[in-house]
Design a protein around this motif. Sequence first.
Motif, PDB file in Angstrom:
ATOM      1  N   LEU A  14       0.836  -1.201   0.000  1.00  0.00           N
ATOM      2  CA  LEU A  14       0.000   0.000   0.000  1.00  0.00           C
ATOM      3  C   LEU A  14       0.867   1.247   0.000  1.00  0.00           C
ATOM      4  CD1 LEU A  14      -2.676   1.526   0.212  1.00  0.00           C
ATOM      5  CD2 LEU A  14      -2.591   1.152   2.693  1.00  0.00           C
ATOM      6  N   GLU A  15       1.916   1.245   0.781  1.00  0.00           N
ATOM      7  CA  GLU A  15       2.802   2.408   0.862  1.00  0.00           C
ATOM      8  C   GLU A  15       3.432   2.717  -0.499  1.00  0.00           C
ATOM      9  OE1 GLU A  15       2.843  -0.212   2.991  1.00  0.00           O
ATOM     10  OE2 GLU A  15       1.914   0.824   4.692  1.00  0.00           O
ATOM     11  N   ALA A  16       3.839   1.673  -1.221  1.00  0.00           N
ATOM     12  CA  ALA A  16       4.431   1.874  -2.552  1.00  0.00           C
ATOM     13  C   ALA A  16       3.392   2.425  -3.529  1.00  0.00           C
ATOM     14  CB  ALA A  16       5.008   0.559  -3.073  1.00  0.00           C
ATOM     15  N   LEU A  17       2.150   1.936  -3.430  1.00  0.00           N
ATOM     16  CA  LEU A  17       1.088   2.444  -4.303  1.00  0.00           C
ATOM     17  C   LEU A  17       0.800   3.909  -4.009  1.00  0.00           C
ATOM     18  CD1 LEU A  17      -1.066   2.094  -6.465  1.00  0.00           C
ATOM     19  CD2 LEU A  17      -2.572   1.111  -4.707  1.00  0.00           C
ATOM     20  N   ILE A  18       0.753   4.262  -2.744  1.00  0.00           N
ATOM     21  CA  ILE A  18       0.504   5.662  -2.361  1.00  0.00           C
ATOM     22  C   ILE A  18       1.593   6.567  -2.932  1.00  0.00           C
ATOM     23  CG2 ILE A  18       0.457   7.273  -0.409  1.00  0.00           C
ATOM     24  CD1 ILE A  18      -0.982   5.025   1.185  1.00  0.00           C
ATOM     25  N   ARG A  41      -3.016  -2.951 -13.687  1.00  0.00           N
ATOM     26  CA  ARG A  41      -3.555  -4.312 -13.658  1.00  0.00           C
ATOM     27  C   ARG A  41      -2.766  -5.241 -12.741  1.00  0.00           C
ATOM     28  NH1 ARG A  41      -4.532  -2.380 -18.704  1.00  0.00           N
ATOM     29  NH2 ARG A  41      -6.708  -2.470 -19.381  1.00  0.00           N
ATOM     30  N   SER A  42      -1.578  -4.832 -12.352  1.00  0.00           N
ATOM     31  CA  SER A  42      -0.750  -5.670 -11.480  1.00  0.00           C
ATOM     32  C   SER A  42      -1.044  -5.449  -9.995  1.00  0.00           C
ATOM     33  CB  SER A  42       0.737  -5.399 -11.743  1.00  0.00           C
ATOM     34  OG  SER A  42       1.105  -4.119 -11.227  1.00  0.00           O
ATOM     35  N   ILE A  43      -1.886  -4.483  -9.681  1.00  0.00           N
ATOM     36  CA  ILE A  43      -2.171  -4.173  -8.276  1.00  0.00           C
ATOM     37  C   ILE A  43      -3.075  -5.251  -7.688  1.00  0.00           C
ATOM     38  CG2 ILE A  43      -3.175  -2.492  -6.681  1.00  0.00           C
ATOM     39  CD1 ILE A  43      -2.610  -0.349  -8.850  1.00  0.00           C
ATOM     40  N   ASP A  44      -2.620  -5.846  -6.603  1.00  0.00           N
ATOM     41  CA  ASP A  44      -3.390  -6.862  -5.894  1.00  0.00           C
ATOM     42  C   ASP A  44      -4.687  -6.247  -5.363  1.00  0.00           C
ATOM     43  OD1 ASP A  44      -3.362  -9.598  -4.429  1.00  0.00           O
ATOM     44  OD2 ASP A  44      -3.748  -8.131  -2.836  1.00  0.00           O
ATOM     45  N   GLN A  45      -5.775  -7.000  -5.422  1.00  0.00           N
ATOM     46  CA  GLN A  45      -7.085  -6.501  -4.985  1.00  0.00           C
ATOM     47  C   GLN A  45      -7.069  -6.019  -3.542  1.00  0.00           C
ATOM     48  OE1 GLN A  45      -8.668  -5.826  -8.073  1.00  0.00           O
ATOM     49  NE2 GLN A  45     -10.303  -5.947  -6.591  1.00  0.00           N
ATOM     50  N   ALA A  46      -6.361  -6.692  -2.666  1.00  0.00           N
ATOM     51  CA  ALA A  46      -6.303  -6.285  -1.259  1.00  0.00           C
ATOM     52  C   ALA A  46      -5.598  -4.932  -1.111  1.00  0.00           C
ATOM     53  CB  ALA A  46      -5.597  -7.349  -0.422  1.00  0.00           C
ATOM     54  N   VAL A  47      -4.551  -4.719  -1.889  1.00  0.00           N
ATOM     55  CA  VAL A  47      -3.824  -3.441  -1.856  1.00  0.00           C
ATOM     56  C   VAL A  47      -4.704  -2.341  -2.436  1.00  0.00           C
ATOM     57  CG1 VAL A  47      -1.806  -2.189  -2.732  1.00  0.00           C
ATOM     58  CG2 VAL A  47      -1.562  -4.542  -1.913  1.00  0.00           C
ATOM     59  N   LEU A  48      -5.375  -2.620  -3.546  1.00  0.00           N
ATOM     60  CA  LEU A  48      -6.265  -1.623  -4.144  1.00  0.00           C
ATOM     61  C   LEU A  48      -7.408  -1.276  -3.193  1.00  0.00           C
ATOM     62  CD1 LEU A  48      -6.969   0.172  -6.533  1.00  0.00           C
ATOM     63  CD2 LEU A  48      -8.240  -1.755  -7.506  1.00  0.00           C
ATOM     64  N   ALA A  52      -7.392  -1.418   0.067  1.00  0.00           N
ATOM     65  CA  ALA A  52      -6.836  -0.587   1.141  1.00  0.00           C
ATOM     66  C   ALA A  52      -6.620   0.849   0.664  1.00  0.00           C
ATOM     67  CB  ALA A  52      -5.526  -1.187   1.650  1.00  0.00           C
ATOM     68  N   PHE A  53      -6.167   1.011  -0.589  1.00  0.00           N
ATOM     69  CA  PHE A  53      -5.978   2.349  -1.161  1.00  0.00           C
ATOM     70  C   PHE A  53      -7.319   3.060  -1.298  1.00  0.00           C
ATOM     71  CE2 PHE A  53      -5.646   5.421  -4.574  1.00  0.00           C
ATOM     72  CZ  PHE A  53      -4.455   6.067  -4.294  1.00  0.00           C
ATOM     73  N   VAL A  54      -8.305   2.356  -1.819  1.00  0.00           N
ATOM     74  CA  VAL A  54      -9.637   2.939  -1.997  1.00  0.00           C
ATOM     75  C   VAL A  54     -10.175   3.408  -0.647  1.00  0.00           C
ATOM     76  CG1 VAL A  54     -12.040   2.395  -2.547  1.00  0.00           C
ATOM     77  CG2 VAL A  54     -10.222   1.697  -4.104  1.00  0.00           C
ATOM     78  N   ASN A  55     -10.134   2.544   0.351  1.00  0.00           N
ATOM     79  CA  ASN A  55     -10.699   2.868   1.666  1.00  0.00           C
ATOM     80  C   ASN A  55      -9.908   3.931   2.420  1.00  0.00           C
ATOM     81  OD1 ASN A  55     -12.797   1.033   1.353  1.00  0.00           O
ATOM     82  ND2 ASN A  55     -11.651  -0.629   2.287  1.00  0.00           N
ATOM     83  N   GLY A  56      -8.591   3.895   2.308  1.00  0.00           N
ATOM     84  CA  GLY A  56      -7.768   4.805   3.103  1.00  0.00           C
ATOM     85  C   GLY A  56      -7.363   6.094   2.424  1.00  0.00           C
ATOM     86  N   VAL A  57      -7.433   6.124   1.081  1.00  0.00           N
ATOM     87  CA  VAL A  57      -6.962   7.298   0.345  1.00  0.00           C
ATOM     88  C   VAL A  57      -8.066   7.882  -0.546  1.00  0.00           C
ATOM     89  CG1 VAL A  57      -5.254   8.173  -1.302  1.00  0.00           C
ATOM     90  CG2 VAL A  57      -4.588   6.433   0.365  1.00  0.00           C
ATOM     91  N   ALA A  58      -8.546   7.093  -1.485  1.00  0.00           N
ATOM     92  CA  ALA A  58      -9.465   7.614  -2.503  1.00  0.00           C
ATOM     93  C   ALA A  58     -10.796   8.075  -1.919  1.00  0.00           C
ATOM     94  CB  ALA A  58      -9.703   6.567  -3.591  1.00  0.00           C
ATOM     95  N   VAL A  59     -11.380   7.274  -1.055  1.00  0.00           N
ATOM     96  CA  VAL A  59     -12.659   7.680  -0.446  1.00  0.00           C
ATOM     97  C   VAL A  59     -12.462   8.964   0.361  1.00  0.00           C
ATOM     98  CG1 VAL A  59     -14.430   7.050   1.245  1.00  0.00           C
ATOM     99  CG2 VAL A  59     -13.695   5.385  -0.461  1.00  0.00           C
ATOM    100  N   MET A  60     -11.373   9.040   1.091  1.00  0.00           N
ATOM    101  CA  MET A  60     -11.109  10.246   1.892  1.00  0.00           C
ATOM    102  C   MET A  60     -10.885  11.465   1.008  1.00  0.00           C
ATOM    103  SD  MET A  60     -11.511   9.374   4.943  1.00  0.00           S
ATOM    104  CE  MET A  60     -12.667   8.128   4.472  1.00  0.00           C
ATOM    105  N   ALA A  61     -10.356  11.265  -0.198  1.00  0.00           N
ATOM    106  CA  ALA A  61     -10.184  12.384  -1.138  1.00  0.00           C
ATOM    107  C   ALA A  61     -11.523  12.845  -1.689  1.00  0.00           C
ATOM    108  CB  ALA A  61      -9.254  11.974  -2.280  1.00  0.00           C
ATOM    109  N   LEU A  62     -12.475  11.920  -1.864  1.00  0.00           N
ATOM    110  CA  LEU A  62     -13.767  12.260  -2.467  1.00  0.00           C
ATOM    111  C   LEU A  62     -14.818  12.741  -1.472  1.00  0.00           C
ATOM    112  CD1 LEU A  62     -14.062   9.422  -5.124  1.00  0.00           C
ATOM    113  CD2 LEU A  62     -13.638  11.859  -5.525  1.00  0.00           C
ATOM    114  N   VAL A  63     -14.708  12.360  -0.220  1.00  0.00           N
ATOM    115  CA  VAL A  63     -15.719  12.740   0.777  1.00  0.00           C
ATOM    116  C   VAL A  63     -15.957  14.257   0.832  1.00  0.00           C
ATOM    117  CG1 VAL A  63     -16.171  12.839   3.280  1.00  0.00           C
ATOM    118  CG2 VAL A  63     -15.655  10.665   2.182  1.00  0.00           C
ATOM    119  N   PRO A  64     -14.939  15.104   0.843  1.00  0.00           N
ATOM    120  CA  PRO A  64     -15.217  16.553   0.866  1.00  0.00           C
ATOM    121  C   PRO A  64     -16.003  17.040  -0.357  1.00  0.00           C
ATOM    122  CG  PRO A  64     -12.923  16.142   1.432  1.00  0.00           C
ATOM    123  CD  PRO A  64     -13.498  14.838   0.957  1.00  0.00           C
TER     124      PRO A  64
END
Length: 127
Positions: free
Chosen positions: A6-10, A91-98, A100-112
């Motif tokens: 997750l850290e590398a994806l971020i 396409r190489s991103i593991d579903q669990a990592v994606l 975690a990114f969606v829940n911890g980063v992307a959703v938080m970016a879209l909520v405002p």
Amino acid sequence: MPELTLEALILDADLEAVTYFEVSAGRSSRATPAMTPTEDEEIAPSHTLQTAVRDDDKGFRIRIRTEIDVSIGSIVVDVSADYELATISARSIDQAVLQAFVNGVAVMALVPYIRQSVSDITLRVFG
């Protein structure tokens, strides 16, 4: 090849754009002109989340559609965050990592954006 974290994806992902697909509200035909949403009314938003990989495999989109039905009418906000990847294949991103990114980063970016859109459209349509 080492497993993507997750850290590398971020570190690799860059928020490229926030795009609105729909922002709308409709007053119920049963609502009177003087009717306003009541403060004690329970609001239960419905959220739909979608992810999609870009055709060129160099990014992905996270899209959230929020629908709210209240006594006075209904509200829809449909917005996405597009991320560009510097070195990683989407396409190489593991579903669990994606996930975690969606829940911890992307959703938080879209909520405002969702919150502000709901506030603005509610004020304009419902008063």
